[in-house]
Design a protein around this motif. Structure first.
Motif, short mmCIF file in Angstrom:
data_model
loop_
_atom_site.label_atom_id
_atom_site.label_comp_id
_atom_site.label_asym_id
_atom_site.label_seq_id
_atom_site.Cartn_x
_atom_site.Cartn_y
_atom_site.Cartn_z
N SER A 97 0.81 -1.22 0.00
CA SER A 97 0.00 0.00 0.00
C SER A 97 0.84 1.27 0.00
O SER A 97 0.29 2.37 -0.05
CB SER A 97 -0.92 0.02 1.23
N ALA A 98 2.17 1.11 0.06
CA ALA A 98 3.03 2.29 0.11
C ALA A 98 2.97 3.05 -1.20
O ALA A 98 3.23 2.48 -2.27
CB ALA A 98 4.46 1.88 0.41
N LEU A 99 2.58 4.34 -1.11
CA LEU A 99 2.49 5.14 -2.34
C LEU A 99 3.88 5.58 -2.76
O LEU A 99 4.71 5.95 -1.92
CB LEU A 99 1.62 6.37 -2.09
N GLY A 100 4.14 5.51 -4.04
CA GLY A 100 5.43 5.95 -4.54
C GLY A 100 5.37 7.42 -4.92
O GLY A 100 4.29 8.03 -4.92
N PRO A 101 6.51 8.00 -5.22
CA PRO A 101 6.52 9.38 -5.71
C PRO A 101 5.80 9.47 -7.05
O PRO A 101 5.59 8.46 -7.72
CB PRO A 101 8.02 9.66 -5.85
N ALA A 102 5.39 10.70 -7.40
CA ALA A 102 4.59 10.91 -8.60
C ALA A 102 5.28 10.38 -9.84
O ALA A 102 4.63 9.89 -10.77
CB ALA A 102 4.30 12.41 -8.78
N ALA A 103 6.63 10.42 -9.85
CA ALA A 103 7.37 9.97 -11.02
C ALA A 103 7.28 8.47 -11.21
O ALA A 103 7.52 7.95 -12.28
CB ALA A 103 8.83 10.39 -10.89
N ASP A 104 6.93 7.74 -10.10
CA ASP A 104 6.90 6.28 -10.17
C ASP A 104 5.58 5.73 -10.68
O ASP A 104 5.37 4.53 -10.67
CB ASP A 104 7.19 5.70 -8.78
N ARG A 105 4.65 6.59 -11.07
CA ARG A 105 3.33 6.09 -11.48
C ARG A 105 3.37 5.41 -12.83
O ARG A 105 4.03 5.90 -13.76
CB ARG A 105 2.32 7.24 -11.51
N ASP B 79 1.43 0.83 -10.28
CA ASP B 79 0.08 1.22 -10.69
C ASP B 79 -0.06 2.75 -10.68
O ASP B 79 0.93 3.47 -10.55
CB ASP B 79 -0.96 0.53 -9.82
N MET B 80 -1.31 3.21 -10.79
CA MET B 80 -1.54 4.64 -10.95
C MET B 80 -1.12 5.45 -9.75
O MET B 80 -0.93 6.66 -9.83
CB MET B 80 -3.03 4.87 -11.22
N LEU B 81 -1.05 4.78 -8.58
CA LEU B 81 -0.64 5.50 -7.37
C LEU B 81 0.82 5.23 -7.05
O LEU B 81 1.28 5.53 -5.96
CB LEU B 81 -1.52 5.07 -6.20
N GLY B 82 1.53 4.60 -7.99
CA GLY B 82 2.95 4.36 -7.78
C GLY B 82 3.25 3.19 -6.87
O GLY B 82 4.37 3.01 -6.41
N ARG B 83 2.21 2.32 -6.60
CA ARG B 83 2.45 1.18 -5.72
C ARG B 83 3.07 0.03 -6.53
O ARG B 83 2.73 -0.15 -7.71
CB ARG B 83 1.14 0.73 -5.07
N ASP B 84 3.91 -0.78 -5.88
CA ASP B 84 4.60 -1.86 -6.56
C ASP B 84 3.62 -2.99 -6.87
O ASP B 84 2.96 -3.54 -5.97
CB ASP B 84 5.74 -2.38 -5.68
N ALA B 85 3.51 -3.35 -8.16
CA ALA B 85 2.52 -4.34 -8.57
C ALA B 85 2.86 -5.73 -8.06
O ALA B 85 1.98 -6.51 -7.71
CB ALA B 85 2.37 -4.36 -10.09
N LEU B 86 4.17 -6.06 -7.99
CA LEU B 86 4.55 -7.39 -7.50
C LEU B 86 4.15 -7.56 -6.04
O LEU B 86 3.60 -8.58 -5.64
CB LEU B 86 6.05 -7.60 -7.68
N ALA B 87 4.41 -6.52 -5.24
CA ALA B 87 4.03 -6.59 -3.83
C ALA B 87 2.53 -6.79 -3.70
O ALA B 87 2.05 -7.58 -2.88
CB ALA B 87 4.46 -5.31 -3.12
#
Lengths: 295, 575
Positions: free
Chosen positions: A53-61, A74-82
């Motif tokens: 659920s950790a949101l990534g920085p905007a660049a990581d979206r 994903d769209m909120l920068g969360r890691d899809a594998l996790a």
């Protein structure tokens, strides 16, 4: 008698891997797939690269798969594998628990209908047929929309709407089992109906029930994903494969990885369940078991 | 005579099995020769037949040669396909599964005629009608359009024979064609088979487990044992050498003690399998079973024997009438008291394997039957039925047929019963095993003072084992007599059952020419004797009312007034 003896095999022997009990390969494959998924689900907190659920920085979206994010973000920068690894917990849990509810209910109803007096059999089977004729998906939608959607409710509802097939299967099997001569002989020994049922009818029912369970799990996992896809299943922050597919749907063309990988995981798990069911059916069928012993 | 079929060094086995089933056997068959192939079940008789037809199951392998008219069949022009049908053909054992249920009789028989005799449609149908008439099937024209399910077992088997003969074969391989038929029907089938064979000069390989049939159909007899063939000098010789001992009982029939009470009695027992107005399977039977005595219940299939046995054992609820066990009426089938009464009456089934729970070990089965585990009880019970106590750890599938029946008997004995109902307990067993199981039954009956009802279609078994004979037909007891001699049986139907035994046929010249009995009408449309219309002694009153079971002499009861007025039959007892 002549000394020359011609040898003719009646047919050419099939290659070794085909000569195995046909159930064996399916059983091994199914078991392997399900074990893999189960291990992933159990060890999710350790296997997953970070918090789902950790949101990534905007660049990581919406990053495509890369070394840092093997399945992208994903769209909120969360890691899809996790998210995928954590989602396996929900899918397996929902699949097994709701299948368990369906199996317990279905076996109970089928057993009572198969062994009980005729009026009870009629009553229960009429009820089962009525439940079967009710469009299942509308019932689920109705129940889920009446209360707040949650994983528990989803599992319960899937279980409560999935027992009818099992009940009919178990009843049919019970009716045929109770006509066996050894059941007649057991009655002739003056055993109580309870003992005849538990000792002489039920043990022979297990193969049927076990196979039905494995097949039910697959279909329950699918139903859960479907409900999550509609937004009626597990809610955020719980991750589920169905919800992942749903959230990837609007950006399907730009970020294919958001729907493809959860879909693939889903398909693989369901195939594993069905292979396991088919393999077990081959293994637990007494006639097949006999053949295997003679080999 | 020209050689037709020759098997040389034939070895057939199954992949993975330690020993081949057939081990290098040789067999020669000449034109027009009738050979009987005798062997116990599992000896490979059917496998040999299938090898001769080139129809081995896919998991079998074969060594050695099958020669047809001196040419190896496999290499003959056209291969097997050209030989089967016109050359050699096959009459299977199971008449129902041998016929296609979706084709009429005419279609199945004429198909073979069209294929192998090159006849046109109309000619093939005419040929079929002639063939059916030759095999003494009633109204062959109508039979053309009959479906297999509308025919009786004997008629089905004759239709199969017609289909085989329609190929115009030089050799017919008949695989136990009569083993599922009543002796009366068996006689008729053997008679038409033998006549048809002689008329055509056809060769016959007749496979059977019953030595008694050999002199009826074959000139020569080979016996299969240990995967090899042993030539018997003549059919007659084999027949005498292999007869099971007939004096199992030894002593004279035990008499009913004056003051004893019956262990089980039934009064006016009626059993229906369908609605209340359906034809009853058991139509009002009175019966007493006495401690230490055995009663043999004989009759054709569908006479109601098994229904009566199951009603007496409490497995079927009678439609009316009373069954009382030791003076206690066993009417209701519920509750602990009824269950306790039921324990007093135990039943042995024909298929012992099916009557044992496949998931239960022998020891557990016996402990459950006894209701409690006493030390040493299992080994005592197993010893009583002549089994080793090591068998207690086995599952039923790891036992032989005879052992299974012994375990089933031990399970009955575990409840300390007063009555034992045995429904064809030995008919699935081979000769030697059969005799030993009957011996065991006798010993158990005498030492425990059991009342025994033995249901059987085999009159010789009944005579040798029982003290009293009951003959059943159409759900009625038509005769009751002490089992001292067959000469005491007087009812025309009893006589017919006796005359159709293979052992009796072999000593009767001209049995082939005796007319086939008309098929008895299904059900009982009129109130008279069920056999009226198919009986040599019938008179007008037979059609009017059902004759009573009248006492002829002490212990001898007969439901046939015309027969009771006749002098005792001139009858040479074959035993």
């Amino acid at each position: 008698m002549s000394d020359e003896v011609t040898t003719t095999a009646a047919t050419a022997a099939p290659p070794a891997f085909l000569r195995l009990n046909e159930g064996t390969n399916a059983l091994r494959a199914g078991l392997g797939i399900l074990l893999l998924v189960a291990v992933v689900a159990l060890l999710a907190p350790w296997l997953a690269p970070g918090d789902p659920s950790a949101l990534g920085p905007a660049a990581d979206r919406l990053l495509p798969p890369s070394a840092a994010h093997p399945l992208g973000t994903d769209m909120l920068g969360r890691d899809a594998l996790a998210r995928l690894v954590h989602g396996s917990r929900v899918s397996l849990l929902a699949g097994w628990l709701s299948a368990l509810v369906a199996i317990v209910l279905g076996t109970g109803v089928g057993l009572v209908a198969g062994t009980g007096p005729r009026w009870l059999d009629r009553l229960l089977m009429t009820f089962t047929d009525a439940c079967l004729s009710f469009p299942r998906i509308f019932l689920i939608l109705l129940l889920v929309s009446l209360t707040r959607p949650s994983l528990t409710l989803t599992m319960l509802v899937i279980g409560l709407t999935g027992w009818m097939g099992v009940a009919r299967l178990v009843r049919a099997e019970t009716l045929s089992l109770r006509e066996r001569e050894y059941v007649a002989a057991a009655r002739g020994l003056g055993l109580s109906p309870w003992r005849v049922g538990t000792r002489h009818v039920l043990p022979s029912l297990w193969p049927t029930v076990i196979v039905a369970t494995a097949l039910r799990v697959g279909s329950a996992i699918l139903t859960e994903s479907f409900l999550s896809f509609l937004g009626l299943g597990a809610q955020e922050p719980t991750v589920s494969w169905g919800a992942m597919i749903q959230s990837g749907r609007p950006v399907l063309l730009e970020a294919w990885w958001l729907t493809a990988f959860p879909g693939l995981a889903l398909a693989l798990t369901v195939v594993g369940c069905n292979l396991l069911g088919d393999g077990l059916r081959g293994r637990l069928d007494p006639r097949r078991m006999k053949a295997a012993r003679h080999e | 005579m020209n050689e037709l079929l020759r098997l040389s060094g034939l070895t057939v086995g199954f992949a993975g099995a330690a020993l081949p089933v057939l081990r290098g056997l040789d067999l020669e068959l000449a034109e027009g020769e009738a050979v009987a192939l005798v062997g116990a079940s599992g000896s490979g008789k059917t496998l040999l037949a299938r090898a001769a037809l080139g129809l081995l199951p896919p998991e079998a392998w074969q060594q050695g040669q099958v020669n047809w008219r001196g040419v190896e069949a496999r290499l003959a022009p056209g291969g097997w396909g050209a030989l089967r049908g016109r050359g050699l053909t096959w009459l299977p054992q199971e008449p129902l599964s041998g016929l296609n249920p979706l084709l009429t009789v005419g279609a199945q028989v004429s198909e073979a005629a069209r294929q192998h005799q090159g006849l046109g449609h109309q000619d093939a149908l005419r040929f079929t009608v002639d063939l059916l008439a030759e095999l003494q099937l009633p109204s062959p024209m109508e039979l053309l359009y009959a479906w297999p399910h509308e025919l009786s077992g004997g008629m089905r088997q004759r239709v199969l024979l017609a289909a085989a003969l329609a190929c115009g074969p030089e050799l017919l391989i008949a695989d136990e064609p009569t083993s599922n038929l009543d002796t009366t029907v068996q006689r008729d089938l053997l008679a038409v088979l033998d006549r048809a064979r002689r008329a055509r000069g056809m060769a016959l390989l007749f496979i059977t487990h019953d030595h008694d049939l050999v002199p009826l159909v074959a000139d020569r007899c080979v016996e299969i044992s240990d995967g090899r063939l042993v030539e018997r000098v003549s059919g007659r010789h084999a027949h005498e050498g292999a007869r099971a001992p007939h004096t199992v009982r030894g002593a004279a029939p035990r008499l009913v003690p004056g003051n004893a009470a019956p262990a089980l009695s039934a009064r006016a027992l009626v059993v229906r399998h369908g609605a209340a107005e359906s034809v009853p399977a058991v139509a009002g039977v009175d019966l007493d079973l006495w401690p230490g005595r055995s009663v043999g219940l004989v009759g054709e299939s569908a006479a109601g024997k098994s229904s009566l046995a199951r009603a007496l054992a409490g497995h079927l609820r009678p439609s009316s009438g009373v069954v009382s066990v030791g003076c206690v009426a066993a009417g209701s089938d519920r509750g602990a008291a009824a269950r306790a009464a039921r324990r007093r009456v135990q039943m042995l089934f024909q298929d012992a394997g099916a009557s044992l729970n496949p998931r239960q070990r022998v020891g557990d089965t016996l402990i459950e039957a006894a209701g409690a585990a006493h030390p040493g009880m299992v080994s005592r019970l197993l010893a009583e039925v002549g089994l080793d106590e090591a068998l207690a750890m086995r599952h039923p599938h790891a036992l032989s047929g005879g052992q299974r029946q012994r375990v089933a008997l031990a399970r009955c004995l575990a409840t300390d019963p007063a009555v034992l109902i045995a429904d064809e307990p030995t008919s699935a067993l081979d000769g030697g095993t059969r005799a030993r199981v009957l011996e065991l039954l006798t010993r158990v009956m005498v030492t425990r003072g059991l009342a025994v009802l033995l249901v059987t279609h085999d009159l010789d078994t009944a005579l040798s084992f029982c003290d009293e004979l009951l003959v059943m037909h159409s759900g009625l007891i038509i005769e009751r007599a002490p089992a001292a001699s067959f000469a005491l049986l007087r009812h025309p139907h009893s006589r017919r059952l006796l005359d159709c035994r293979p052992a009796a046929l072999a000593s009767t010249s001209g049995w082939r020419d005796a007319p086939a009995a008309p098929a008895p009408a299904g059900g009982r449309p009129f109130s008279g004797c069920p056999l009226a219309g198919a009986c040599p002694l019938q008179n007008a009153s037979c059609f009017k009312e059902l004759p009573p079971l009248a006492e002829l002499a002490p212990g001898r009861w007969l439901r046939c007034p015309p027969a009771s007025e006749l002098p005792p039959p001139q009858f040479i007892d074959t035993i």
